[in-house]
Design a protein around this motif. Sequence first.
Motif, PDB file in Angstrom:
ATOM      1  N   CYS A 199       0.829  -1.208   0.000  1.00  0.00           N
ATOM      2  CA  CYS A 199       0.000   0.000   0.000  1.00  0.00           C
ATOM      3  C   CYS A 199       0.862   1.255   0.000  1.00  0.00           C
ATOM      4  O   CYS A 199       0.587   2.217  -0.732  1.00  0.00           O
ATOM      5  CB  CYS A 199      -0.939  -0.001   1.204  1.00  0.00           C
ATOM      6  SG  CYS A 199      -2.193  -1.289   1.128  1.00  0.00           S
ATOM      7  N   ARG A 231      -5.951  -9.799   2.487  1.00  0.00           N
ATOM      8  CA  ARG A 231      -7.295  -9.443   2.960  1.00  0.00           C
ATOM      9  C   ARG A 231      -7.740 -10.381   4.080  1.00  0.00           C
ATOM     10  O   ARG A 231      -8.370  -9.958   5.043  1.00  0.00           O
ATOM     11  CB  ARG A 231      -8.316  -9.501   1.829  1.00  0.00           C
ATOM     12  CG  ARG A 231      -8.318  -8.290   0.960  1.00  0.00           C
ATOM     13  CD  ARG A 231      -9.568  -8.252   0.070  1.00  0.00           C
ATOM     14  NE  ARG A 231      -9.410  -7.180  -0.871  1.00  0.00           N
ATOM     15  CZ  ARG A 231      -9.201  -7.341  -2.171  1.00  0.00           C
ATOM     16  NH1 ARG A 231      -9.184  -8.546  -2.691  1.00  0.00           N
ATOM     17  NH2 ARG A 231      -9.039  -6.302  -2.958  1.00  0.00           N
ATOM     18  N   THR A 237      -5.842 -11.360  -1.971  1.00  0.00           N
ATOM     19  CA  THR A 237      -6.749 -12.158  -1.143  1.00  0.00           C
ATOM     20  C   THR A 237      -6.125 -12.629   0.171  1.00  0.00           C
ATOM     21  O   THR A 237      -6.743 -12.505   1.225  1.00  0.00           O
ATOM     22  CB  THR A 237      -7.265 -13.376  -1.948  1.00  0.00           C
ATOM     23  OG1 THR A 237      -7.909 -12.893  -3.129  1.00  0.00           O
ATOM     24  CG2 THR A 237      -8.241 -14.196  -1.134  1.00  0.00           C
ATOM     25  N   ASP A 297      -4.627  -0.227   2.985  1.00  0.00           N
ATOM     26  CA  ASP A 297      -5.784   0.107   2.162  1.00  0.00           C
ATOM     27  C   ASP A 297      -6.337  -1.196   1.577  1.00  0.00           C
ATOM     28  O   ASP A 297      -5.704  -1.822   0.732  1.00  0.00           O
ATOM     29  CB  ASP A 297      -5.363   1.065   1.048  1.00  0.00           C
ATOM     30  CG  ASP A 297      -6.528   1.551   0.204  1.00  0.00           C
ATOM     31  OD1 ASP A 297      -7.592   0.889   0.183  1.00  0.00           O
ATOM     32  OD2 ASP A 297      -6.374   2.599  -0.441  1.00  0.00           O
ATOM     33  N   ARG A 298      -7.499  -1.581   2.033  1.00  0.00           N
ATOM     34  CA  ARG A 298      -8.104  -2.864   1.660  1.00  0.00           C
ATOM     35  C   ARG A 298      -8.262  -3.020   0.140  1.00  0.00           C
ATOM     36  O   ARG A 298      -8.214  -4.126  -0.394  1.00  0.00           O
ATOM     37  CB  ARG A 298      -9.473  -2.982   2.334  1.00  0.00           C
ATOM     38  CG  ARG A 298     -10.111  -4.339   2.186  1.00  0.00           C
ATOM     39  CD  ARG A 298     -11.403  -4.410   2.946  1.00  0.00           C
ATOM     40  NE  ARG A 298     -12.180  -5.594   3.024  1.00  0.00           N
ATOM     41  CZ  ARG A 298     -12.089  -6.722   2.381  1.00  0.00           C
ATOM     42  NH1 ARG A 298     -11.169  -6.906   1.520  1.00  0.00           N
ATOM     43  NH2 ARG A 298     -12.906  -7.725   2.578  1.00  0.00           N
ATOM     44  N   ASN A 299      -8.427  -1.937  -0.573  1.00  0.00           N
ATOM     45  CA  ASN A 299      -8.628  -1.990  -2.021  1.00  0.00           C
ATOM     46  C   ASN A 299      -7.347  -2.301  -2.795  1.00  0.00           C
ATOM     47  O   ASN A 299      -7.405  -2.535  -3.998  1.00  0.00           O
ATOM     48  CB  ASN A 299      -9.214  -0.674  -2.520  1.00  0.00           C
ATOM     49  CG  ASN A 299     -10.572  -0.401  -1.933  1.00  0.00           C
ATOM     50  OD1 ASN A 299     -11.392  -1.308  -1.799  1.00  0.00           O
ATOM     51  ND2 ASN A 299     -10.818   0.841  -1.554  1.00  0.00           N
ATOM     52  N   LEU A 300      -6.210  -2.279  -2.134  1.00  0.00           N
ATOM     53  CA  LEU A 300      -4.936  -2.448  -2.833  1.00  0.00           C
ATOM     54  C   LEU A 300      -4.237  -3.769  -2.536  1.00  0.00           C
ATOM     55  O   LEU A 300      -3.103  -3.964  -2.954  1.00  0.00           O
ATOM     56  CB  LEU A 300      -3.984  -1.300  -2.454  1.00  0.00           C
ATOM     57  CG  LEU A 300      -4.467   0.105  -2.773  1.00  0.00           C
ATOM     58  CD1 LEU A 300      -3.464   1.127  -2.258  1.00  0.00           C
ATOM     59  CD2 LEU A 300      -4.700   0.277  -4.268  1.00  0.00           C
TER      60      LEU A 300
END
Length: 160
Positions: A43, A100, A97, A91-94
């Motif tokens: 990130c 996450r 899996t 940043d969860r969007n970057l």
Amino acid sequence: MVNTIIPIPGYVHLYRSLLRFYEMPENEVREMLYLLNTANLDCYSYYHPERELTESGPVAFSGWLDRMDCRPYRTEVQLYKSLLCLKRSIDRNLIVTSQREALQALKCVTSNIEYRFYKAYGMEIEDKRTVYGECAYRLVPREDEPSVCLMHDWIYLPSA
């Protein structure tokens, strides 16, 4: 935007604290922290492409967890605040899996600590009656951070 690279000693403090305060298998803690470390670096690299970063492999990271001389946090409040810091450094969007899933595990640990604190003290961990406001918002603690969970106990703690 991710503006912070979490230093390796911070992960060592967090690792030792999770083993001390939280019942989670050692290998799961290691894997989760390694994935969160790579997520933080990924990130940071996205938002700061001009910076050159080097990621360590899982073996080197695990070796640092074992060999670095970093004490666990004194209280669950320090642990909780460091978990929030780590969560907000990603940043969860970057992330991929596996990262996450590690972030989700971190959120579960955080929620569980909130619940256990409430059950033990009858108040939220971020309540002004706790030492939450006196603890650093980072993974490497300051030396002068409280050694108790409640502000009342800290104020009236006899000095050495």
